[in-house]
Design a protein around this motif. Structure first.
Motif, PDB file in Angstrom:
ATOM      1  N   LYS A  22       0.828  -1.209   0.000  1.00 47.30           N
ATOM      2  CA  LYS A  22       0.000   0.000   0.000  1.00 47.30           C
ATOM      3  C   LYS A  22       0.862   1.259   0.000  1.00 47.30           C
ATOM      4  O   LYS A  22       0.637   2.186  -0.778  1.00 47.30           O
ATOM      5  N   ARG A  23       1.850   1.295   0.885  1.00 50.52           N
ATOM      6  CA  ARG A  23       2.681   2.503   0.991  1.00 50.52           C
ATOM      7  C   ARG A  23       3.616   2.636  -0.216  1.00 50.52           C
ATOM      8  O   ARG A  23       3.931   3.746  -0.637  1.00 50.52           O
ATOM      9  N   TYR A  24       4.075   1.517  -0.741  1.00 51.47           N
ATOM     10  CA  TYR A  24       4.919   1.572  -1.943  1.00 51.47           C
ATOM     11  C   TYR A  24       4.135   2.203  -3.094  1.00 51.47           C
ATOM     12  O   TYR A  24       4.643   3.081  -3.801  1.00 51.47           O
ATOM     13  N   ALA A  25       2.893   1.777  -3.243  1.00 51.41           N
ATOM     14  CA  ALA A  25       2.046   2.335  -4.314  1.00 51.41           C
ATOM     15  C   ALA A  25       1.776   3.818  -4.061  1.00 51.41           C
ATOM     16  O   ALA A  25       1.755   4.631  -4.996  1.00 51.41           O
ATOM     17  N   MET A  26       1.590   4.168  -2.791  1.00 49.98           N
ATOM     18  CA  MET A  26       1.358   5.571  -2.434  1.00 49.98           C
ATOM     19  C   MET A  26       2.559   6.428  -2.854  1.00 49.98           C
ATOM     20  O   MET A  26       2.405   7.494  -3.459  1.00 49.98           O
ATOM     21  N   LEU A  27       3.761   5.937  -2.563  1.00 52.23           N
ATOM     22  CA  LEU A  27       4.969   6.708  -2.864  1.00 52.23           C
ATOM     23  C   LEU A  27       5.202   6.820  -4.371  1.00 52.23           C
ATOM     24  O   LEU A  27       5.468   7.919  -4.882  1.00 52.23           O
ATOM     25  N   THR A  28       5.092   5.709  -5.087  1.00 52.85           N
ATOM     26  CA  THR A  28       5.316   5.796  -6.538  1.00 52.85           C
ATOM     27  C   THR A  28       4.252   6.690  -7.175  1.00 52.85           C
ATOM     28  O   THR A  28       4.549   7.442  -8.104  1.00 52.85           O
ATOM     29  N   GLY A  29       3.039   6.649  -6.652  1.00 52.88           N
ATOM     30  CA  GLY A  29       1.981   7.527  -7.163  1.00 52.88           C
ATOM     31  C   GLY A  29       2.319   8.999  -6.963  1.00 52.88           C
ATOM     32  O   GLY A  29       2.185   9.818  -7.882  1.00 52.88           O
ATOM     33  N   LEU A  30       2.793   9.346  -5.774  1.00 50.27           N
ATOM     34  CA  LEU A  30       3.170  10.736  -5.492  1.00 50.27           C
ATOM     35  C   LEU A  30       4.322  11.175  -6.391  1.00 50.27           C
ATOM     36  O   LEU A  30       4.316  12.288  -6.938  1.00 50.27           O
ATOM     37  N   LEU A  31       5.319  10.303  -6.533  1.00 49.99           N
ATOM     38  CA  LEU A  31       6.502  10.661  -7.328  1.00 49.99           C
ATOM     39  C   LEU A  31       6.123  10.870  -8.791  1.00 49.99           C
ATOM     40  O   LEU A  31       6.528  11.855  -9.422  1.00 49.99           O
ATOM     41  N   GLN A  32       5.328   9.946  -9.317  1.00 45.04           N
ATOM     42  CA  GLN A  32       4.928  10.066 -10.729  1.00 45.04           C
ATOM     43  C   GLN A  32       4.038  11.287 -10.929  1.00 45.04           C
ATOM     44  O   GLN A  32       4.163  12.001 -11.932  1.00 45.04           O
ATOM     45  N   GLY A  33       3.184  11.544  -9.950  1.00 45.62           N
ATOM     46  CA  GLY A  33       2.311  12.712 -10.026  1.00 45.62           C
ATOM     47  C   GLY A  33       3.106  14.014 -10.045  1.00 45.62           C
ATOM     48  O   GLY A  33       2.667  15.023 -10.602  1.00 45.62           O
ATOM     49  N   ALA A  34       4.285  13.991  -9.428  1.00 44.71           N
ATOM     50  CA  ALA A  34       5.136  15.188  -9.392  1.00 44.71           C
ATOM     51  C   ALA A  34       6.072  15.255 -10.592  1.00 44.71           C
ATOM     52  O   ALA A  34       6.934  16.137 -10.664  1.00 44.71           O
ATOM     53  N   GLY A  35       5.935  14.305 -11.526  1.00 48.75           N
ATOM     54  CA  GLY A  35       6.710  14.377 -12.759  1.00 48.75           C
ATOM     55  C   GLY A  35       7.997  13.570 -12.767  1.00 48.75           C
ATOM     56  O   GLY A  35       8.733  13.578 -13.751  1.00 48.75           O
ATOM     57  N   TYR A  36       8.281  12.864 -11.680  1.00 48.52           N
ATOM     58  CA  TYR A  36       9.489  12.029 -11.676  1.00 48.52           C
ATOM     59  C   TYR A  36       9.226  10.741 -12.439  1.00 48.52           C
ATOM     60  O   TYR A  36       8.096  10.257 -12.498  1.00 48.52           O
ATOM     61  N   LYS A  37      10.297  10.183 -12.990  1.00 45.57           N
ATOM     62  CA  LYS A  37      10.228   8.813 -13.489  1.00 45.57           C
ATOM     63  C   LYS A  37      10.556   7.895 -12.312  1.00 45.57           C
ATOM     64  O   LYS A  37      11.419   8.220 -11.492  1.00 45.57           O
ATOM     65  N   THR A  38       9.891   6.766 -12.210  1.00 38.69           N
ATOM     66  CA  THR A  38      10.228   5.805 -11.152  1.00 38.69           C
ATOM     67  C   THR A  38      10.587   4.474 -11.784  1.00 38.69           C
ATOM     68  O   THR A  38      10.071   4.106 -12.844  1.00 38.69           O
ATOM     69  N   THR A  39      11.482   3.765 -11.117  1.00 32.91           N
ATOM     70  CA  THR A  39      11.861   2.439 -11.589  1.00 32.91           C
ATOM     71  C   THR A  39      12.175   1.560 -10.383  1.00 32.91           C
ATOM     72  O   THR A  39      12.765   2.027  -9.406  1.00 32.91           O
ATOM     73  N   ALA A  40      11.727   0.312 -10.454  1.00 33.98           N
ATOM     74  CA  ALA A  40      12.000  -0.622  -9.360  1.00 33.98           C
ATOM     75  C   ALA A  40      13.409  -1.172  -9.521  1.00 33.98           C
ATOM     76  O   ALA A  40      13.788  -1.612 -10.609  1.00 33.98           O
ATOM     77  N   THR A  41      14.188  -1.138  -8.453  1.00 42.21           N
ATOM     78  CA  THR A  41      15.569  -1.617  -8.535  1.00 42.21           C
ATOM     79  C   THR A  41      16.040  -2.035  -7.151  1.00 42.21           C
ATOM     80  O   THR A  41      15.679  -1.413  -6.153  1.00 42.21           O
ATOM     81  N   ASN A  42      16.809  -3.109  -7.101  1.00 45.18           N
ATOM     82  CA  ASN A  42      17.210  -3.694  -5.815  1.00 45.18           C
ATOM     83  C   ASN A  42      18.697  -4.031  -5.834  1.00 45.18           C
ATOM     84  O   ASN A  42      19.082  -5.189  -5.721  1.00 45.18           O
TER      85      ASN A  42
END
Lengths: 398, 398
Positions: free
Chosen positions: A140-160
């Motif tokens: 839930k929180r991961y989705a919340m964070l990626t949603g906020l970041l994408q909404g602010a115009g950042y690109k997001t990528t999953a990486t470990n």
């Protein structure tokens, strides 16, 4: 004197750490540079780590209380900043290598604090890499964070990337694992010394803890496993108040931990002389340890090492029912291993490298009747394999 | 004799459990019926739980080794089925209430096993509810599962009903917490008895573990916290090899655990006479415990209870820097509390109910200098508040 601020601003600890840092400055810088190489390769400008083992690895921040979200935000040029529950930020500010933290209040949404920090440190078109294999940020929180970041115009990528970096240990890290092994061995001797007919499992476990902790062993990611008799068939069962009886088989798996680095060891035994069947199972495990440690060397493929164990077990008409071994290093609950990063299994095609450390766990569950494992923690050296844990392998008899 | 199958088929344990189940059949049925009421209200046909505390609550499956994904799949009419790593499925098949499991191999993708099971038990147009606040399915695997389910035509919805059900304890559960409190008290006495000038923190912690475990205390979700002197300012710090010195303040927080139910207790003290400042901090905590336990009753709003503590602390010119308390019950690492389900904070508007159990933790961090907490585990009764843990509250002096 440092005070922890009551908003999302970045704070810096200015005093010497309260405890001596377990690793050199060079060690932390080496880790961070290696991570930044991975970030560059992946095109990631800002990396967010959620795993307590990764945050400890990168910054030295150490607490078992990561039920509140923790994040480490890494950029290309500045010291990493940890986002931590307000009161636990003390561990970053007063007692870590990086000493930079954003604290959030118990009533705050931690994701808001992380998002606010990213907005401070990232350029508008930045690519933000996030660990999506970490446990301690919920889906839930991961989705919340990626949603906020994408909404602010950042690109997001999953990486470990950090888990892979952790697989190959430095001399400083191997030194911790050696010290941890000495503690595991002492606690194993205490367990065997305490066991006997009529003794309660709880008493044995109490002795194990007393010796582990009294010798400086830290809180392990999994408890010591102390099992007996009919409970042997329950994987990862531990002390339960059962009283040991004549003829019982016994299993003790013990995790010494130093500076968060673990060196587990597993031994089995019996009360009175073992029956021929259990003795044969022990022989299968011990010979597997022998062929495994003779086969492990840099360049060996993990699946081929697994096959060496499968072949040996087949000579005893035994089918291997779990991985042959798993990487060990930094450990936080609910695991003392790094098997999520690298396990020796039928399908793992990666090659072993010098500095890797494995807990080899040849063993087998026989339906609902019994179980055996005899294990070693081993180091991949430049030329082969060094067994770090030192304790007689044959079944102990009490 | 039960054998664990090597594919994704559902298996059933047919023998009596190896250990006696900690709760009555009626207790498990009551829990399941309550969950199904929540599922009906939410329009959920099949519910998937990932949290070890929820899986234990619903099925009795208990292992600390949940680093491999675990899931409990609940339908409206059949016994819940656990999807578990092959070897750990032993704990469901041989030693749980539900005894139904799907085991997956170490080389398998656990999400494939969960998806295969849902396809067996769900109607084609079913709505599948999934816990998205759980830790031990990663964001990556959660997304994988919802993607597979949606691709197969199911509706999915995020839902986390079990945590709320766990908040109100039954008589059987409260009995476990009372027994756990007796163990916490014994270990606290041992800690205080072991402390003194020149004693190593490790020795005190070793004594705590010896007494906790020797008296049947199970593996807690967080370690006992044993801190001293300058390390008091580090939240959730524990034994570190430091030698106690004259004038030190000391903090011991100890978790007795019975049948996975915890009753923590926190006490502070000093080596030699405390200074006036620390004594005043202790008075603030003790008076907060008094006003809190006098205010807690069914129908009280959590935020109002928090305010009672804030008001008391303000009389000592202290600002409350963390939650007043948190629900406790079933505990698995990395938490011994249920604070993620219900904490007593400034913003929590839910009402307290009979059967709720809280760890009240009035305390404060004084920058990088010190910290104090004096705590109790308390029960909300039909008419008020019962203090379960019993240990003198004033600063101990050693």
């Amino acid at each position: 004197m440092t005070m922890i601020a009551r908003n999302f601003e970045v704070q810096k600890g200015t005093e010497a750490t309260i405890s001596k840092l377990p690793f050199s400055n060079e060690e932390y810088e080496r880790r961070l540079e290696a991570l930044r190489r991975e970030m560059r390769t992946a095109g990631v400008d800002v990396f967010i780590s959620f795993g307590p083992e990764n945050i400890f690895y990168l910054t030295g921040h150490d607490t078992p209380a990561y039920q509140y979200v923790q994040a480490c935000v890494v950029t290309m040029d500045a010291t990493p900043i940890n986002v931590i529950r307000h009161i636990d930020a003390s561990n970053t500010l007063y007692n870590s290598w990086s000493k930079l933290a954003v604290g959030y209040q118990d009533e705050d949404e931690p994701i808001s604090a992380i998002f606010a920090l990213v907005q401070q440190v990232a350029k508008p078109d930045a690519t933000i890499g996030l660990e999506d294999e970490a446990f301690f940020v919920s889906p839930k929180r991961y989705a919340m964070l990626t949603g906020l970041l994408q909404g602010a115009g950042y690109k997001t990528t999953a990486t470990n990337p950090v888990g892979t970096l952790r697989l190959t240990k430095s001399a400083e890290e191997i030194s911790c694992i050696r010290r941890a092994a000495r503690i595991s061995e002492k606690a194993m001797a205490a367990a065997i010394g305490a066991a006997g007919e009529g003794v309660n499992e709880n008493f044995i476990a109490a002795e194990v803890w007393r010796v582990l902790v009294g010798n400086g062993g830290e809180f392990p990611g999994l408890p010591p496993f102390v099992t007996s008799g009919p409970r042997m068939c329950l994987a990862h069962a531990t002390w339960s108040g059962r009283q040991l009886q004549a003829g019982d088989s016994l299993g003790f798996e013990i995790p010494g931990v130093v500076n968060r680095y673990v060196a587990p060891i597993y031994r089995c035994g019996t009360i009175g002389k073992p029956n021929a069947g259990f003795e044969k199972l022990a022989e299968a495990c011990i010979t597997s340890l022998e062929v495994l440690t003779a086969s492990i060397k840099p360049g060996a493929v993990a699946a081929d090492i697994h096959q060496v164990h499968v072949d040996n077990f087949s000579r005893y008409k035994l089918i291997v029912d779990h991985r042959t071994g798993y990487s060990v290093g930094v450990n936080y609950a609910p695991d003392w291993g790094e098997g999520n990063e690298l396990s020796i299994t039928r399908t793992e095609r990666r090659e072993l490298k010098p500095g890797m450390v494995f807990h080899l766990v040849p063993g087998v569950f026989i339906d609902d009747r019994t179980h055996i494992t005899i294990s070693e923690t081993v180091l991949v050296t430049e030329t082969g394999c060094e067994v770090i844990t030192q304790y007689p392998r044959p079944l102990f008899i009490v």
